[in-house]
Design an enzyme around this catalytic site. Structure first.
Site, PDB file in Angstrom:
ATOM      1  N   HIS A  21       0.751  -1.284   0.138  1.00  0.00           N
ATOM      2  CA  HIS A  21      -0.120   0.094   0.100  1.00  0.00           C
ATOM      3  C   HIS A  21       0.776   1.181  -0.067  1.00  0.00           C
ATOM      4  CE1 HIS A  21      -4.219   0.720  -0.040  1.00  0.00           C
ATOM      5  NE2 HIS A  21      -4.409   0.918   1.329  1.00  0.00           N
ATOM      6  N   ASN A  64      -7.039   6.283   3.945  1.00  0.00           N
ATOM      7  CA  ASN A  64      -8.345   6.717   3.884  1.00  0.00           C
ATOM      8  C   ASN A  64      -8.783   8.124   3.986  1.00  0.00           C
ATOM      9  OD1 ASN A  64      -8.415   3.809   3.940  1.00  0.00           O
ATOM     10  ND2 ASN A  64      -9.973   3.720   5.611  1.00  0.00           N
ATOM     11  N   ASP A  89      -0.759   2.271  -5.510  1.00  0.00           N
ATOM     12  CA  ASP A  89      -0.661   0.746  -5.776  1.00  0.00           C
ATOM     13  C   ASP A  89      -2.075   0.391  -6.345  1.00  0.00           C
ATOM     14  OD1 ASP A  89      -1.796   1.451  -2.980  1.00  0.00           O
ATOM     15  OD2 ASP A  89      -2.483  -0.394  -3.054  1.00  0.00           O
ATOM     16  N   ASN A 110      -9.252   3.156  -1.409  1.00  0.00           N
ATOM     17  CA  ASN A 110      -9.736   4.295  -0.392  1.00  0.00           C
ATOM     18  C   ASN A 110      -9.038   5.548  -0.203  1.00  0.00           C
ATOM     19  OD1 ASN A 110     -11.809   2.540   0.448  1.00  0.00           O
ATOM     20  ND2 ASN A 110     -10.640   1.786   2.049  1.00  0.00           N
TER      21      ASN A 110
END
Length: 194
Positions: A21, A64, A89, A110
């Protein structure tokens, strides 16, 4: 010359540094190193590095909530979405492949969801760093928060370097020329296109 805002997505802190991530953060570190710049804390809740051509940004709010810092930096530097590139990613692109695109959905990412919501538009450039799908029945949310596998780490520096090339190409030559060069062959360590 109008500057660009390049936002690399990831999660702050050493626990997340090697996660899939965090590919966006890795690419931004490479871009800063190329420019001889250093990231510094910015009041936007991001680390920012100013270069001649761009403001490099790593939001520090966790994935997020990436949109808030990106919008704050865009407002601070008066940079519109047409000069924003988000590096992230991407599960739906195989490991070893990079894709540049303009707009589109967030594919359940997100960080992109947050940026699109806060900016009120999907029309910004993205550099999608392929991480592939999780093996078996592994939850994608667990997969993205794991470090790259040993076999992947061997090629990771090359792929991060190539993703930085894609960002620089988007700024210098635009989307179509970049796609023509970098989408021709998936990277799989075949070397840069010439």
């Amino acid at each position: 010359m109008d500057r660009w805002l390049i936002a690399g997505l990831g999660n702050p802190g050493p626990d997340y540094a090697g996660n899939r991530h965090n590919a966006g953060f890795m690419v931004l570190d490479e871009l800063a190193a190329r420019a001889g710049g250093r990231f510094k804390a910015h009041k936007s809740r991001a680390e920012a590095c100013e270069t001649r051509a761009a403001v490099l940004a790593k939001p520090l709010t966790y994935m997020n909530l990436s949109g808030g810092p990106v919008k704050a930096l865009a407002d601070f530097y008066k940079i519109g979405p047409e000069r924003l590139i988000v590096v992230h990613d991407e599960l739906d692109v195989p490991y070893g492949a990079l894709r540049a695109k303009l707009g589109g959905g967030d594919n359940g990412h997100n960080g992109l969801k947050s940026i699109t919501k806060v900016l009120g538009t999907r029309d910004y450039l993205r550099v999608r760093f392929g991480i592939g799908r999780p093996p078996g029945r592994m939850d994608p949310a667990s997969f993205v928060l794991r470090d790259f596998a040993t076999v992947e780490r061997k090629d990771l520096p090359f792929l991060v370097d190539r993703a930085a090339d894609v960002v620089e190409s988007l700024m210098a030559r635009g989307l179509e020329a970049t796609q023509n060069d970098f989408h021709r062959a998936d990277l799989h360590i075949s070397g840069p296109p010439r």
